[in-house]
Write an enzyme that holds these catalytic residues in place. Sequence first.
Site, mmCIF file in Angstrom:
data_model
loop_
_atom_site.group_PDB
_atom_site.id
_atom_site.type_symbol
_atom_site.label_atom_id
_atom_site.label_comp_id
_atom_site.label_asym_id
_atom_site.label_seq_id
_atom_site.Cartn_x
_atom_site.Cartn_y
_atom_site.Cartn_z
ATOM 1 N N SER A 68 0.838 -1.210 0.000
ATOM 2 C CA SER A 68 0.000 0.000 0.000
ATOM 3 C C SER A 68 0.874 1.263 0.000
ATOM 4 C CB SER A 68 -1.096 0.001 1.052
ATOM 5 O OG SER A 68 -2.086 -0.979 0.714
ATOM 6 N N HIS A 73 4.674 14.428 5.482
ATOM 7 C CA HIS A 73 4.720 15.849 5.149
ATOM 8 C C HIS A 73 5.338 16.581 6.331
ATOM 9 C CE1 HIS A 73 1.945 14.630 2.007
ATOM 10 N NE2 HIS A 73 1.149 14.131 2.934
ATOM 11 N N CYS A 88 -1.725 -3.377 3.578
ATOM 12 C CA CYS A 88 -2.769 -4.393 3.494
ATOM 13 C C CYS A 88 -2.129 -5.757 3.749
ATOM 14 C CB CYS A 88 -3.457 -4.347 2.144
ATOM 15 S SG CYS A 88 -2.384 -4.754 0.773
#
Lengths: 128, 128
Positions: A68, A73, A88
């Site tokens: 995934s 940030h 996942c």
Amino acid sequence: MNGIHLIADLYRCGGTAVALTQRDALERLCVDECRDAGLTPLGASFYQFLDADGDAAGVTGTVVLAESHLAIHTWPESGNVTLDVYVCNFSRDNSDRARHVYRRVLDALQPEDAVEYEVVRGSLSGEN
Amino acid sequence: MNGIHLIADLYRCGGTAVALTQRDALERLCVDECRDAGLTPLGASFYQFLDADGDAAGVTGTVVLAESHLAIHTWPESGNVTLDVYVCNFSRDNSDRARHVYRRVLDALQPEDAVEYEVVRGSLSGEN
């Protein structure tokens, strides 16, 4: 799609300062920690923000994983960072690998405060 | 970092089937919808999974935004998709733009069922 999504809002990070301001350092940290945890980076896209003087001023980036993604940030003016690690469990249970990456990135950044969430993804999907 | 993170687990998508299996179609959908909503794509990383016969079999990808990120993963064998849209409100309130992108991607994919979450990011950060 069944898996876990670890979410953190990190405040006043006092750790590896270069990772908050330098694209290459943050990308290397994230990709290396994913790989070291046994996850499979397929690509990465990191962008360097610059301030009005042309100096490094924050980084935004994602690592696309076979399992995934990781997204991060940074806001170096406050030392704040957001981190997402979603894996996942399509072919195996990757939960421990996700927690390992997440913990390692937090260890590197050393936030003074953190707000954390954990979302179970694909809860209706069975094992898919 | 203050902003909203829209999270969806989408089941049995009956919409644009090509977007579930073809990297270029999914990347175009996501990047175009971000741009049309007034967000700022800075980069994208999308990966094509193949099945044992070498046929297209799912896509995983991210769009790095000046305002944070979009992430999407597809499992075409079940029609399931996970979607994340996180936008921060650093220089302006981007919440409506995030909701617009999110809604447009759901409209394209047309899931029969969806589990949705909304996480307020950076809740301790004030306006940063």
